[in-house]
Design an enzyme around this catalytic site. Structure first.
Site, mmCIF file in Angstrom:
data_model
loop_
_atom_site.group_PDB
_atom_site.id
_atom_site.type_symbol
_atom_site.label_atom_id
_atom_site.label_comp_id
_atom_site.label_asym_id
_atom_site.label_seq_id
_atom_site.Cartn_x
_atom_site.Cartn_y
_atom_site.Cartn_z
ATOM 1 N N ASP A 1 0.874 -1.161 0.000
ATOM 2 C CA ASP A 1 0.000 0.000 0.000
ATOM 3 C C ASP A 1 0.919 1.221 0.000
ATOM 4 O OD1 ASP A 1 -2.286 1.722 0.542
ATOM 5 O OD2 ASP A 1 -1.574 1.775 2.611
ATOM 6 N N ASP B 1 -0.058 5.043 1.054
ATOM 7 C CA ASP B 1 -0.242 5.992 2.158
ATOM 8 C C ASP B 1 -0.214 5.284 3.514
ATOM 9 O OD1 ASP B 1 -2.215 8.627 0.703
ATOM 10 O OD2 ASP B 1 -0.965 7.170 -0.288
#
Length: 210
Positions: free
Chosen positions: A10, A12
């Site tokens: 991922d 953020d």
């Protein structure tokens, strides 16, 4: 030549320390409001796609030129470069799939040495954001699909894939992967992950690489 393994991050609050949408929202004076909505989405309390659309709507009118200021504030998570270097040294592929935005990742990902990445794209007109997202939203199902697609493209069996994330929209790709790692994660993600890394330092993942 097939890769030895695949690691999908991922972006953020995982590969990056920031929630980029909050940085963009700061440019519109809506940072606190968007941060609260992002937190609810990451805890899995609201539908991710609906939440993203409502958060992006608050960005209408933000000048595209402000992305330079946003990029200047983006910080890689400690250990990000070292982990990606270790992935490559061991014959692996480093990938990022994000509910965030290509406008930022297209600069940050290659700088970190990421091999392939996918994210949402913000709609613009007359050099400003329209408040809309272009195309299909990269949500939990989209992240899982990207992991499967990249594994197939690089000849990597799913048992030799690793998914690393922090939010509820990472759970599907973590379930598909051979190893799902909760990193800097919300309680719901920690509860369902194969492994939880407490320290906010991606070097902790290096000993887990195949």
């Amino acid at each position: 030549m097939p890769a030895r393994f695949l690691v999908v991050f991922d972006a953020d609050s995982t590969l990056l320390r920031n929630e980029v949408i909050e940085l963009i929202a700061d440019e519109a004076g809506r940072g606190a409001e968007v941060a609260a909505a992002t937190e609810a989405a990451m805890r899995g309390e609201v539908d991710f796609a609906a939440s993203l659309r409502s958060r992006v709507a608050t960005l209408e009118g933000v000048p595209v030129a402000s992305f330079a200021r946003v990029l200047a504030r983006v910080e890689p998570t400690p250990g990000a470069r070292e982990l990606i270097d270790a992935i490559h040294a061991r014959g692996g592929v480093a990938a990022v799939v994000s509910g965030g935005f290509h406008e930022i990742l297209d600069t940050v990902a290659p700088d970190l040495g990421v091999d392939v990445w996918r994210a949402n794209r913000l709609s613009t007109t007359a050099d400003a954001l329209t408040g809309l997202v272009e195309g299909a939203i990269v949500d939990a199902a989209g992240k899982a699909a990207a992991l499967r697609e990249w594994a197939a493209a690089h000849g990597v069996p799913l048992c030799r894939t690793i998914a690393i994330g922090d939010g509820a929209n990472d759970l599907q790709m973590m379930a598909v992967a051979g190893l799902g790692i909760a990193f800097n994660a919300k309680p719901a993600v920690r509860a369902q992950a194969d492994l939880v890394i407490e320290a906010v330092d991606l070097r902790q993942v290096i000993p887990l690489l195949p």
